[in-house]
Design an enzyme around this catalytic site. Structure first.
Site, PDB file in Angstrom:
ATOM      1  CB  THR A 121      -3.339   6.469  -4.854  1.00 56.81           C
ATOM      2  OG1 THR A 121      -3.581   5.359  -4.117  1.00 56.81           O
ATOM      3  CG2 THR A 121      -2.559   7.781  -4.159  1.00 56.81           C
ATOM      4  CE1 TYR A 151      -3.652   6.622   0.185  1.00 55.20           C
ATOM      5  CE2 TYR A 151      -5.236   6.905  -1.727  1.00 55.20           C
ATOM      6  CZ  TYR A 151      -3.999   6.205  -0.940  1.00 55.20           C
ATOM      7  OH  TYR A 151      -3.694   5.104  -1.466  1.00 55.20           O
ATOM      8  CB  THR A 193       0.309   1.536  -7.202  1.00 51.33           C
ATOM      9  OG1 THR A 193       0.144   1.815  -5.961  1.00 51.33           O
ATOM     10  CG2 THR A 193       0.324   3.025  -7.827  1.00 51.33           C
ATOM     11  CG  ASP A 194      -2.523  -1.310  -3.708  1.00 51.05           C
ATOM     12  OD1 ASP A 194      -1.481  -0.963  -3.462  1.00 51.05           O
ATOM     13  OD2 ASP A 194      -3.570  -1.155  -2.701  1.00 51.05           O
ATOM     14  CE  LYS A 225       2.571  -0.169  -3.979  1.00 50.98           C
ATOM     15  NZ  LYS A 225       1.058   0.128  -3.780  1.00 50.98           N
ATOM     16  CD  GLU A 230      17.622 -26.620  -2.530  1.00 50.35           C
ATOM     17  OE1 GLU A 230      17.561 -27.150  -1.348  1.00 50.35           O
ATOM     18  OE2 GLU A 230      17.718 -25.324  -2.410  1.00 50.35           O
TER      19      GLU A 230
HETATM   20  N1  ASP Z   1      -4.893   1.289  -2.918  1.00 44.56           N
HETATM   21  C1  ASP Z   1      -4.699   2.121  -3.781  1.00 44.56           C
HETATM   22  C2  ASP Z   1      -5.098   1.390  -5.134  1.00 44.56           C
HETATM   23  O1  ASP Z   1      -4.293   0.496  -5.670  1.00 44.56           O
HETATM   24  C3  ASP Z   1      -2.973   2.465  -4.138  1.00 44.56           C
HETATM   25  C4  ASP Z   1      -2.480   3.083  -5.051  1.00 44.56           C
HETATM   26  O2  ASP Z   1      -3.154   3.373  -6.219  1.00 44.56           O
HETATM   27  O3  ASP Z   1      -1.372   3.562  -5.089  1.00 44.56           O
HETATM   28  O4  ASP Z   1      -5.760   1.881  -6.049  1.00 44.56           O
END
Ligand code: ASP
Length: 325
Positions: free
Chosen positions: A7, A20, A86-87, A159, A280
């Site tokens: 992103t 986007y 970020t994913d 995340k 457990e």
């Molecule tokens: N889908 C995007 C990615 O991981 C999300 C992001 O970058 O925040 O490339």
């Protein structure tokens, strides 16, 4: 700065933070506007890929690891910054921390809003990452994740939300430091675990064994486990309930997997929990390994690296134990 997409390099055609396309702008286009703010820091850019991080593959990780190991010498860089979606950023950060022979610090960053959206967080994150990298003489090689003026250790960075711009957390461990007015302020000493036993070459990264993650739910039976065995998995990570528990049907199927020679790691669906041996569930009897404080996604990375070296459960448990604190 090694650009990989995400992103942070995404664009939107409308003034929207939702619709986007990730991985559109080049890394030079991201760094260019920061030239004045980066005065005094010599920055070289390289585009490793331009993909959304949900498309990250073993081949991608192998290529990135090779660049992380070679670029410092080739570009005479004292530190590296990686821009990344970020994913799956936490998997990449943990993999590099565990498997790469690091000679310089590596700071990974990204953004929750595309580059062209109002209130984009990418430029600020990238600037913090570059400044942290420029302060590299203050710390030895390790992987840090920089978001919203916070620095997280690769082992803890998770995340944890996708609304707003502070989506990374280190949970109860807390952040390692902050970037304030361009300076790195450490909050606590960072103890970098010894990952030597997990080191892998780019070639090995491309051919790591299959490990599947299974997410436990009430009434879950062994169908997916049998499918994973049939698909040739060498290991399984179970995201169990609470402290890593699951019901009888699942337990029976997992014991079948152990009998078939798979390494089964008990993790948990609970963010920032810890799974302890023989709580457990009788791990000694069933032959399970426990993930400790590693999330299922990081436990999967760890197990794949570990399986390259050994198929011995006790040995693999020891390696997980090394990273428990
Ligand atoms: N889908 C995007 C990615 O991981 C999300 C992001 O970058 O925040 O490339």
């Amino acid at each position: 700065v090694l650009g990989t997409g995400g992103t942070i390099a995404g664009t939107t055609s409308e003034d929207s933070r939702i619709a986007y396309t990730a991985g559109q702008l080049s890394v030079e286009a991201l760094v260019g506007p920061l030239e004045v703010a980066c005065a005094g820091i010599s920055v070289t850019c390289e585009q490793v890929s331009n993909i959304p991080s949900q498309d990250v593959s073993d081949a991608f990780h192998a290529r990135l690891l090779a660049r992380v190991e070679r670029a410092p010498r080739e570009c005479r860089a004292n530190a590296l910054v990686i821009t990344h979606g970020t994913d799956s950023l936490e998997e990449t950060a943990f993999l590099l921390a565990a498997a790469a022979k690091l000679t310089v610090p590596v700071i990974i960053t990204g953004a929750f809003r595309p580059a062209t959206a109002a209130g984009s967080d990418g430029p600020g994150n990238l600037l913090d990452a570059i400044r942290t990298a420029a302060a590299a003489t203050q710390f030895r090689p390790r992987v840090l994740v920089a978001f919203d003026a916070q620095l997280h250790e690769a082992r803890f960075a998770t995340k944890h939300e996708s609304v707003g711009t502070r989506g990374f957390s280190s949970g109860p461990r807390g952040v390692a430091g902050h970037v304030v007015r361009g300076e790195v302020r450490w909050i606590r000493p960072v103890i970098v675990p010894h990952y030597e036993f997990l080191c892998a070459t780019a070639e090995e990264i491309e051919h790591l064994p299959r490990v599947d993650i299974l997410y436990a739910y009430p009434g879950m039976d062994g169908t997916l486990i049998d499918a994973a065995i049939a698909a040739g998995a060498a290991g399984l990570v179970v995201a169990g309930f609470g402290a890593g528990t699951f019901g009888n049907l699942l337990q029976e199927a997992l014991e079948r997997a152990v009998a078939a020679g798979l390494i089964v790691v008990r993790g948990t669906r609970v963010a920032f929990a810890s799974v302890e041996r023989n709580v457990e569930i009788d791990d000694d009897r069933a032959g399970f390994v426990v993930a400790g404080s590693l999330s299922p996604s990081k436990a999967r990375v760890m197990l794949r690296l570990a399986l390259r070296r050994s198929r011995d459960r006790a040995r693999i448990q020891q390696w997980f134990d090394e990273l428990r604190n």
